[in-house]
Design a protein around this motif. Structure first.
Motif, PDB file in Angstrom:
ATOM      1  N   THR A 162      44.505  40.924 103.697  1.00  0.00           N
ATOM      2  CA  THR A 162      44.064  41.951 104.646  1.00  0.00           C
ATOM      3  C   THR A 162      42.954  42.767 104.010  1.00  0.00           C
ATOM      4  N   ALA A 163      41.927  43.034 104.776  1.00  0.00           N
ATOM      5  CA  ALA A 163      40.831  43.895 104.321  1.00  0.00           C
ATOM      6  C   ALA A 163      40.647  45.016 105.336  1.00  0.00           C
ATOM      7  N   THR A 164      40.468  46.225 104.848  1.00  0.00           N
ATOM      8  CA  THR A 164      40.275  47.386 105.723  1.00  0.00           C
ATOM      9  C   THR A 164      38.971  48.079 105.365  1.00  0.00           C
ATOM     10  N   VAL A 165      38.167  48.368 106.383  1.00  0.00           N
ATOM     11  CA  VAL A 165      36.868  49.003 106.197  1.00  0.00           C
ATOM     12  C   VAL A 165      36.803  50.245 107.071  1.00  0.00           C
ATOM     13  N   THR A 166      36.253  51.334 106.533  1.00  0.00           N
ATOM     14  CA  THR A 166      36.120  52.579 107.288  1.00  0.00           C
ATOM     15  C   THR A 166      34.652  52.860 107.562  1.00  0.00           C
ATOM     16  N   LEU A 167      34.342  53.138 108.816  1.00  0.00           N
ATOM     17  CA  LEU A 167      32.970  53.449 109.221  1.00  0.00           C
ATOM     18  C   LEU A 167      32.868  54.930 109.579  1.00  0.00           C
ATOM     19  N   THR A 168      31.878  55.604 109.011  1.00  0.00           N
ATOM     20  CA  THR A 168      31.617  57.014 109.329  1.00  0.00           C
ATOM     21  C   THR A 168      30.113  57.189 109.590  1.00  0.00           C
ATOM     22  N   GLN A 169      29.679  58.439 109.840  1.00  0.00           N
ATOM     23  CA  GLN A 169      28.286  58.719 110.220  1.00  0.00           C
ATOM     24  C   GLN A 169      27.861  57.789 111.362  1.00  0.00           C
ATOM     25  N   LEU A 170      28.663  57.800 112.396  1.00  0.00           N
ATOM     26  CA  LEU A 170      28.555  56.795 113.450  1.00  0.00           C
ATOM     27  C   LEU A 170      27.346  56.966 114.365  1.00  0.00           C
ATOM     28  N   TYR A 171      26.811  58.175 114.471  1.00  0.00           N
ATOM     29  CA  TYR A 171      25.806  58.441 115.497  1.00  0.00           C
ATOM     30  C   TYR A 171      24.461  58.865 114.922  1.00  0.00           C
ATOM     31  N   ASP A 172      24.177  58.474 113.703  1.00  0.00           N
ATOM     32  CA  ASP A 172      22.887  58.823 113.117  1.00  0.00           C
ATOM     33  C   ASP A 172      21.733  58.120 113.815  1.00  0.00           C
ATOM     34  N   THR A 173      22.011  56.983 114.431  1.00  0.00           N
ATOM     35  CA  THR A 173      20.958  56.227 115.117  1.00  0.00           C
ATOM     36  C   THR A 173      21.201  56.137 116.623  1.00  0.00           C
ATOM     37  N   TYR A 174      22.424  55.774 117.031  1.00  0.00           N
ATOM     38  CA  TYR A 174      22.750  55.614 118.449  1.00  0.00           C
ATOM     39  C   TYR A 174      23.986  56.437 118.791  1.00  0.00           C
ATOM     40  N   GLU A 175      24.045  56.876 120.048  1.00  0.00           N
ATOM     41  CA  GLU A 175      25.225  57.620 120.505  1.00  0.00           C
ATOM     42  C   GLU A 175      26.267  56.703 121.127  1.00  0.00           C
ATOM     43  N   THR A 176      25.852  55.489 121.491  1.00  0.00           N
ATOM     44  CA  THR A 176      26.776  54.481 122.006  1.00  0.00           C
ATOM     45  C   THR A 176      26.362  53.120 121.470  1.00  0.00           C
ATOM     46  N   TRP A 177      27.308  52.409 120.893  1.00  0.00           N
ATOM     47  CA  TRP A 177      27.018  51.076 120.366  1.00  0.00           C
ATOM     48  C   TRP A 177      28.325  50.309 120.212  1.00  0.00           C
ATOM     49  N   GLN A 178      28.209  49.036 119.856  1.00  0.00           N
ATOM     50  CA  GLN A 178      29.394  48.179 119.732  1.00  0.00           C
ATOM     51  C   GLN A 178      29.500  47.602 118.319  1.00  0.00           C
ATOM     52  N   ILE A 179      30.732  47.292 117.941  1.00  0.00           N
ATOM     53  CA  ILE A 179      30.997  46.630 116.662  1.00  0.00           C
ATOM     54  C   ILE A 179      31.280  45.156 116.925  1.00  0.00           C
ATOM     55  N   ALA A 180      30.685  44.299 116.123  1.00  0.00           N
ATOM     56  CA  ALA A 180      30.972  42.867 116.162  1.00  0.00           C
ATOM     57  C   ALA A 180      31.360  42.431 114.761  1.00  0.00           C
ATOM     58  N   GLY A 181      32.244  41.444 114.662  1.00  0.00           N
ATOM     59  CA  GLY A 181      32.692  40.991 113.345  1.00  0.00           C
ATOM     60  C   GLY A 181      32.886  39.495 113.284  1.00  0.00           C
ATOM     61  N   GLN A 182      32.832  38.970 112.076  1.00  0.00           N
ATOM     62  CA  GLN A 182      33.105  37.553 111.867  1.00  0.00           C
ATOM     63  C   GLN A 182      33.696  37.354 110.483  1.00  0.00           C
ATOM     64  N   THR A 183      34.441  36.268 110.311  1.00  0.00           N
ATOM     65  CA  THR A 183      35.106  35.979 109.040  1.00  0.00           C
ATOM     66  C   THR A 183      35.355  34.490 108.920  1.00  0.00           C
ATOM     67  N   ALA A 184      35.528  34.023 107.672  1.00  0.00           N
ATOM     68  CA  ALA A 184      35.913  32.634 107.437  1.00  0.00           C
ATOM     69  C   ALA A 184      37.424  32.498 107.267  1.00  0.00           C
ATOM     70  N   LEU A 185      38.145  33.613 107.321  1.00  0.00           N
ATOM     71  CA  LEU A 185      39.605  33.555 107.303  1.00  0.00           C
ATOM     72  C   LEU A 185      40.109  32.764 108.513  1.00  0.00           C
ATOM     73  N   GLN A 186      41.320  32.267 108.421  1.00  0.00           N
ATOM     74  CA  GLN A 186      41.916  31.516 109.527  1.00  0.00           C
ATOM     75  C   GLN A 186      43.110  32.285 110.086  1.00  0.00           C
ATOM     76  N   ASP A 187      43.480  31.955 111.334  1.00  0.00           N
ATOM     77  CA  ASP A 187      44.590  32.637 112.017  1.00  0.00           C
ATOM     78  C   ASP A 187      44.373  34.157 111.961  1.00  0.00           C
ATOM     79  N   VAL A 188      43.243  34.570 112.484  1.00  0.00           N
ATOM     80  CA  VAL A 188      42.739  35.928 112.252  1.00  0.00           C
ATOM     81  C   VAL A 188      43.153  36.900 113.352  1.00  0.00           C
ATOM     82  N   THR A 189      43.466  38.135 112.914  1.00  0.00           N
ATOM     83  CA  THR A 189      43.660  39.257 113.831  1.00  0.00           C
ATOM     84  C   THR A 189      42.808  40.431 113.338  1.00  0.00           C
TER      85      THR A 189
END
Length: 263
Positions: A50-77
């Motif tokens: 399991t890996a956990t990442v924290t994102l802050t300073q979210l609106y320095d560039t945009y006030e609305t945006w989306q997160i996308a992710g990808q991994t080579a792990l299998q059976d992923v949640t």
């Protein structure tokens, strides 16, 4: 340089300074801050990580945006948790699969922090490599916007191994230390190169045996060097003693000759 030329240079400098200030004023502010709060550096094949990442300073560039992710792990949640300034949960979303997108970050929701957790099974090793050690993509996160614009937030890899490959690698690392300490003797280097070839071919028993041979050869070479050094020191000591003894003899003879002449 003439006064006219100096005036032109001054004007050009002023224009460049103004342009630089204008660029700085319209350039985007600092990117989203990414903190790796719980990220493993390695994982055994077929084990769950399991890996956990924290994102802050979210609106320095945009006030609305989306997160996308990808991994080579299998059976992923993927679990994406949105928190407000007080640290309270605003909402939580879950995604399955090696890729996800559409987790929206919106300033109007009061979200000030986002935690992204990915859980999955470490994939098999497709090709072994000694240096650098084989790795896989643990996770990658992007900041996306409607219309196709995208900005990479993080791209993190981790090494993976099996019990056999780790055992072979540990033997090789021990051998490498011994070889370096011995001054890189040729015979040990040759055995180590063969160990690397065996490791990268997936023949871990052979790799470990060759690594042990390389370490033995390195230790023998180092012992031989130390023995030769001691011999050299001994010879040098004998030479020094002989010189000292010879000097004493000459000194005594000179004193003796002097007494005879006086007599």
């Amino acid at each position: 340089m003439t006064r006219t030329s100096l005036s032109r240079c001054s004007k050009l400098t002023a224009v460049l300074v103004v342009c630089a200030l204008l660029i700085a004023a319209v350039a985007p502010a600092a990117a989203v801050s990414v903190q790796q709060t719980d990220v493993p550096e390695e994982g055994e094949v077929d084990s769950q990580v399991t890996a956990t990442v924290t994102l802050t300073q979210l609106y320095d560039t945009y006030e609305t945006w989306q997160i996308a992710g990808q991994t080579a792990l299998q059976d992923v949640t993927w679990t994406v948790t949105f928190l407000n300034q007080a640290g309270n949960q605003v909402r939580q979303e879950s995604y399955d699969g090696q890729n996800f997108s559409g987790a929206t970050v919106d300033i109007d929701e009061g979200t000030s922090e986002v935690r992204v957790r990915v859980t999955g099974t470490v994939p098999a090793v497709e090709a072994y490599s000694y240096d650098p050690q084989q790795s896989f993509q643990l996770y990658a996160l992007d900041q996306t916007r409607e219309g196709g614009s995208s900005n990479e937030l993080a791209n993190v890899s981790a090494t993976h191994y099996t019990a056999d490959s780790r055992e072979a690698r540990e033997a090789m690392e021990s051998a490498r230390e011994a070889i370096d300490a011995a001054g890189n003797p040729d015979t040990a280097e040759e055995s180590f190169a063969s160990a690397v070839d065996a490791y990268e071919a997936g023949n871990f028993d052979n790799a470990a045996s060759l690594a042990e041979r390389a370490e033995t050869e390195a230790n023998q070479a180092e012992s031989s060097q130390q023995r030769n050094q001691l011999i050299l020191y001994g010879v040098a000591g004998l030479v020094v003693l002989a010189l000292v003894a010879g000097g004493v003899v000459l000194f005594l003879r000179s004193r003796g000759d002097g007494y005879d002449k006086l007599g």
